[in-house]
Scaffold this motif. Structure first.
Motif, PDB file in Angstrom:
ATOM      1  N   UNK A 119       2.793   9.316 -11.612  1.00  0.00           N
ATOM      2  CA  UNK A 119       2.443   8.356 -10.572  1.00  0.00           C
ATOM      3  C   UNK A 119       2.224   6.999 -11.211  1.00  0.00           C
ATOM      4  N   UNK A 120       2.698   5.937 -10.535  1.00  0.00           N
ATOM      5  CA  UNK A 120       2.462   4.566 -10.975  1.00  0.00           C
ATOM      6  C   UNK A 120       1.530   3.885  -9.978  1.00  0.00           C
ATOM      7  N   UNK A 121       0.478   3.257 -10.477  1.00  0.00           N
ATOM      8  CA  UNK A 121      -0.391   2.401  -9.677  1.00  0.00           C
ATOM      9  C   UNK A 121      -0.154   0.974 -10.135  1.00  0.00           C
ATOM     10  N   UNK A 122       0.190   0.090  -9.203  1.00  0.00           N
ATOM     11  CA  UNK A 122       0.687  -1.244  -9.535  1.00  0.00           C
ATOM     12  C   UNK A 122      -0.066  -2.285  -8.710  1.00  0.00           C
ATOM     13  N   UNK A 123      -0.553  -3.355  -9.322  1.00  0.00           N
ATOM     14  CA  UNK A 123      -1.255  -4.380  -8.543  1.00  0.00           C
ATOM     15  C   UNK A 123      -0.297  -5.110  -7.607  1.00  0.00           C
ATOM     16  N   UNK A 124      -0.833  -5.605  -6.501  1.00  0.00           N
ATOM     17  CA  UNK A 124      -0.020  -6.330  -5.524  1.00  0.00           C
ATOM     18  C   UNK A 124      -0.835  -7.456  -4.918  1.00  0.00           C
ATOM     19  N   UNK A 125      -0.144  -8.532  -4.584  1.00  0.00           N
ATOM     20  CA  UNK A 125      -0.765  -9.595  -3.801  1.00  0.00           C
ATOM     21  C   UNK A 125      -0.792  -9.233  -2.322  1.00  0.00           C
ATOM     22  N   UNK A 126       0.240  -8.559  -1.855  1.00  0.00           N
ATOM     23  CA  UNK A 126       0.318  -8.126  -0.459  1.00  0.00           C
ATOM     24  C   UNK A 126       1.264  -6.943  -0.385  1.00  0.00           C
ATOM     25  N   UNK A 127       1.155  -6.199   0.717  1.00  0.00           N
ATOM     26  CA  UNK A 127       2.073  -5.092   0.972  1.00  0.00           C
ATOM     27  C   UNK A 127       2.258  -4.998   2.483  1.00  0.00           C
ATOM     28  N   UNK A 156       2.482   3.452  -6.058  1.00  0.00           N
ATOM     29  CA  UNK A 156       1.605   2.918  -5.030  1.00  0.00           C
ATOM     30  C   UNK A 156       1.091   1.547  -5.441  1.00  0.00           C
ATOM     31  N   UNK A 157       1.114   0.608  -4.509  1.00  0.00           N
ATOM     32  CA  UNK A 157       0.508  -0.696  -4.722  1.00  0.00           C
ATOM     33  C   UNK A 157      -1.010  -0.559  -4.578  1.00  0.00           C
ATOM     34  N   UNK A 158      -1.747  -1.439  -5.260  1.00  0.00           N
ATOM     35  CA  UNK A 158      -3.210  -1.422  -5.218  1.00  0.00           C
ATOM     36  C   UNK A 158      -3.673  -2.817  -4.822  1.00  0.00           C
ATOM     37  N   UNK A 159      -4.471  -2.892  -3.749  1.00  0.00           N
ATOM     38  CA  UNK A 159      -4.888  -4.196  -3.241  1.00  0.00           C
ATOM     39  C   UNK A 159      -5.968  -4.025  -2.179  1.00  0.00           C
ATOM     40  N   UNK A 160      -6.704  -5.096  -1.851  1.00  0.00           N
ATOM     41  CA  UNK A 160      -7.655  -5.027  -0.739  1.00  0.00           C
ATOM     42  C   UNK A 160      -6.933  -4.910   0.597  1.00  0.00           C
ATOM     43  N   UNK A 161      -7.598  -4.289   1.571  1.00  0.00           N
ATOM     44  CA  UNK A 161      -7.000  -4.119   2.898  1.00  0.00           C
ATOM     45  C   UNK A 161      -6.680  -5.453   3.556  1.00  0.00           C
ATOM     46  N   UNK A 162      -7.408  -6.500   3.214  1.00  0.00           N
ATOM     47  CA  UNK A 162      -7.153  -7.819   3.799  1.00  0.00           C
ATOM     48  C   UNK A 162      -5.791  -8.374   3.396  1.00  0.00           C
ATOM     49  N   UNK A 163      -5.159  -7.767   2.400  1.00  0.00           N
ATOM     50  CA  UNK A 163      -3.858  -8.239   1.924  1.00  0.00           C
ATOM     51  C   UNK A 163      -2.707  -7.375   2.422  1.00  0.00           C
ATOM     52  N   UNK A 164      -2.972  -6.486   3.373  1.00  0.00           N
ATOM     53  CA  UNK A 164      -1.898  -5.741   4.030  1.00  0.00           C
ATOM     54  C   UNK A 164      -1.352  -6.623   5.148  1.00  0.00           C
ATOM     55  N   UNK A 165      -0.053  -6.873   5.109  1.00  0.00           N
ATOM     56  CA  UNK A 165       0.582  -7.817   6.023  1.00  0.00           C
ATOM     57  C   UNK A 165       1.545  -7.087   6.955  1.00  0.00           C
ATOM     58  N   UNK A 166       1.622  -7.536   8.198  1.00  0.00           N
ATOM     59  CA  UNK A 166       2.517  -6.895   9.162  1.00  0.00           C
ATOM     60  C   UNK A 166       3.971  -6.926   8.702  1.00  0.00           C
TER      61      UNK A 166
END
Length: 199
Positions: A119-127, A156-166
């Protein structure tokens, strides 16, 4: 789920927006992100042999290093070496050195084969719900995952929920991730669910 900055937003504009948003909410989100990861990693890794690919956090990227002791025998970190990104074995306390991008990484191989990764966990600005990830713009993970063998490793991307974009803009080289982890839950795309179930 928040909409992007506007239908015509460029990736650079979105990077500025989500970098600022991630920075603003990171401190409150990280404990929940770690709790989500702890809750789900056992099940995600039980289905696959191999290593958990973490990352060394920079700036406002969520820090997953507190998870490392629980998986000390199964960890790997990415390193930019030559023209691409590789993963190398790592355990807490192992020496690190700046890679070609200046990020702490294992200084020597072996460079791991995709079959060695679970498994890869990867940082993201948004998803986006499709798994489309907005990263910092280097393209390292897209180039890595352009190889079908690496694309077969759940990521899987890793980020706060506030950075999930439609929605997010997509370039031809963008390869969607299998889901993401935030402080609320582990979210798998339909393709990610199939990939994890077939592992």
């Amino acid at each position: 789920m928040r909409p992007p900055a506007g239908d015509g937003s460029t990736k650079e504009e979105l990077r500025r927006l989500f970098r600022r948003r991630r920075r603003q909410c990171l401190a409150g989100a990280v404990p929940g992100i770690l709790a989500t990861a702890e809750r789900h990693l056992g099940a995600l890794l039980a289905r696959r042999r191999g290593r958990l690919g973490l990352y060394w956090p920079l700036g406002s990227e969520p820090d997953l290093r507190p998870l490392a002791p629980a998986w000390a025998g199964r960890l790997a970190l990415p390193a930019v070496a030559g023209p691409g990104l590789v993963y190398r074995p790592w355990a807490p306390g192992d020496p690190l050195a700046a890679d070609a991008c200046g990020i702490p990484a294992p200084p020597r191989g072996p460079d791991l084969d995709p079959a060695a990764m679970a498994l890869l966990l990867v940082p993201a600005l948004a998803v986006a719900p499709s798994g489309l990830r907005l990263g910092s713009g280097g393209g390292w993970y897209d180039r890595l995952r352009a190889d079908p063998r690496w694309a077969a490793v759940p990521a899987l991307a890793v980020l706060p929920a506030a950075c999930v974009s439609a929605a997010l803009p997509r370039d031809p080289w963008d390869i969607p991730f299998d889901g993401w982890i935030d402080e609320r839950d582990c979210h798998l795309t339909p393709a990610g669910l199939r990939k994890v179930a077939s592992s």
